[in-house]
Design a protein around this motif. Structure first.
Motif, PDB file in Angstrom:
ATOM      1  N   PHE A  45       0.827  -1.201   0.000  1.00 37.46           N
ATOM      2  CA  PHE A  45       0.000   0.000   0.000  1.00 37.46           C
ATOM      3  C   PHE A  45       0.866   1.257   0.000  1.00 37.46           C
ATOM      4  CE2 PHE A  45      -4.275   1.486   0.185  1.00 37.46           C
ATOM      5  CZ  PHE A  45      -4.209   2.750   0.745  1.00 37.46           C
ATOM      6  N   ILE A 286      -5.208   0.895  -7.019  1.00 38.15           N
ATOM      7  CA  ILE A 286      -5.146   1.832  -5.899  1.00 38.15           C
ATOM      8  C   ILE A 286      -4.341   3.067  -6.300  1.00 38.15           C
ATOM      9  CG2 ILE A 286      -4.253   2.180  -3.563  1.00 38.15           C
ATOM     10  CD1 ILE A 286      -4.831  -0.812  -3.059  1.00 38.15           C
ATOM     11  N   TYR A 289      -6.447   5.232  -8.559  1.00 39.27           N
ATOM     12  CA  TYR A 289      -7.509   5.854  -7.768  1.00 39.27           C
ATOM     13  C   TYR A 289      -6.969   7.040  -6.968  1.00 39.27           C
ATOM     14  CZ  TYR A 289     -11.617   6.237  -4.761  1.00 39.27           C
ATOM     15  OH  TYR A 289     -12.729   6.704  -4.101  1.00 39.27           O
TER      16      TYR A 289
END
Length: 358
Positions: A45, A286, A289
């Protein structure tokens, strides 16, 4: 709707990967695939946030290249071919033989065959010190360069302000990384050969970072950094070098995931599907986004938190060179979540204070 548009393709690819995993090894392979995908997303992440910080400076063409050619490199390059090539380079086992060993492991999860020859998992695990030294120093340099750079917005001011002042001396990050490598190489290794291998791999990681980072700076448009909101985008040579920079970053981030995957399974097909296809696709979604939602502009400490998570990950990778220091996968996976969660919370509180003032 925006989230569905961004993540829709990843969900489709995930469904296809699950079908392929079930066809390959039944319910057991399906469970392992899902576990690996969760591991990859939790570990990466912070990678997505750093990627977003770079991707928003790329032209539409290079963003598309990141989502097409980049995903092929991530899946087939780093998650499938890289471990095979690593076994070839460190153990002298050619990639075809290594792939055969991976598909046909010893019975009952043993690390050796009945004749005493090592398994694919054992060969790759034995190469972990080189992987950890290369990736750890590369990521440490990324963190240190961020830390010593003087920025208008600072998060952990009591640390970032003094390091920004020290950074004016120049090449501080290189000096700190070299000292860290020497300490790791001399204290966490247990033989002269292992020490030489770790130091060489670490120096290669340092040189790789300096070369790639230097190229990205050399071809970067002069007004790129000064552009408000990233209105100036990198194309041509600048876009190419930033694209290469992104792929090298992804490679460095994937080291811990690839090696950690062997705690779950040594099946290269399941690893490629779980880490590469499902995990990498979601990390890229991700990233997109975050760029489209301008999250890094709205939550200004996110990038700080990601870099602090990278610094912690680099330290963990370097410490893992010593086989006697068993670092739980849960710790490696959660450290990024903790830093990024804290950075997001601080960002929200900052936005509320500004809104009240306004």
């Amino acid at each position: 709707m925006a989230a569905l548009r961004v993540f829709g393709f990843s969900l489709l690819v995930t469904a296809l990967a699950l079908v392929a995993g079930y066809a390959h090894g039944g319910l057991n392979a399906l469970f392992l695939l899902v576990a690996l995908a969760v591991l990859e997303v939790s570990l990466s992440f912070d990678n997505a946030i750093i990627n977003a910080a770079i991707l928003r400076r790329l032209s539409r063409f290079w963003r598309q290249m990141f989502l097409t050619i980049g995903i092929l490199i991530a899946v087939f390059g780093m998650r499938l071919a890289f471990p095979l090539l690593l076994v070839w380079a460190t153990a002298g086992v050619d990639p075809v033989r290594a792939f055969d060993l991976a598909l046909n492991p010893p019975p009952h999860g043993a690390l050796e065959f009945p004749d005493g020859s090592p398994s694919y998992e054992k060969l790759l695990v034995s190469a972990h010190p080189q992987i950890a030294a290369f990736g750890g120093i590369f990521l440490l340099m990324l963190f240190l360069d961020f830390l010593v750079q003087d920025r208008d917005i600072k998060w952990l001011k009591w640390i970032e302000i003094p390091f920004a002042r020290i950074g004016r001396l120049g090449q501080v990050s290189v000096a700190v990384a070299v000292v860290a490598l020497v300490l790791v190489g001399t204290t966490l290794t247990h033989s002269g050969q292992e020490r030489a291998t770790v130091l060489t791999a670490g120096l290669l990681g340092l040189v790789t970072y300096l070369v790639v980072n230097g190229l990205s700076r050399a071809f970067r448009p002069p007004d790129l950094e000064a552009a408000a909101g990233g209105t100036v985008v990198a194309a041509g040579k600048a876009g190419l070098t930033l694209f290469i920079y992104l792929e090298v970053l992804d490679a460095a981030f994937s080291f811990d995931g690839v090696t950690g995957a062997f705690a779950i399974t040594s099946d290269p097909i399941v690893i490629a599907l779980g880490l590469g296809v499902v995990g990498s696709m979601f990390v890229r979604s991700i990233t997109i986004y975050l760029v489209e939602q301008e999250a890094l502009d709205r939550y200004v400490y996110l990038e700080h938190g990601a870099h602090w998570a990278i610094g912690a990950l680099a330290v963990i990778m370097l410490l893992s060179i010593d086989p006697h220091l068993e670092i739980p996968e849960a710790l490696t996976a959660s450290v990024g979540v903790v830093f990024i969660g804290a950075a997001l919370t601080w960002s929200v509180l900052r936005n509320r204070r500004i809104a009240k003032t306004a």
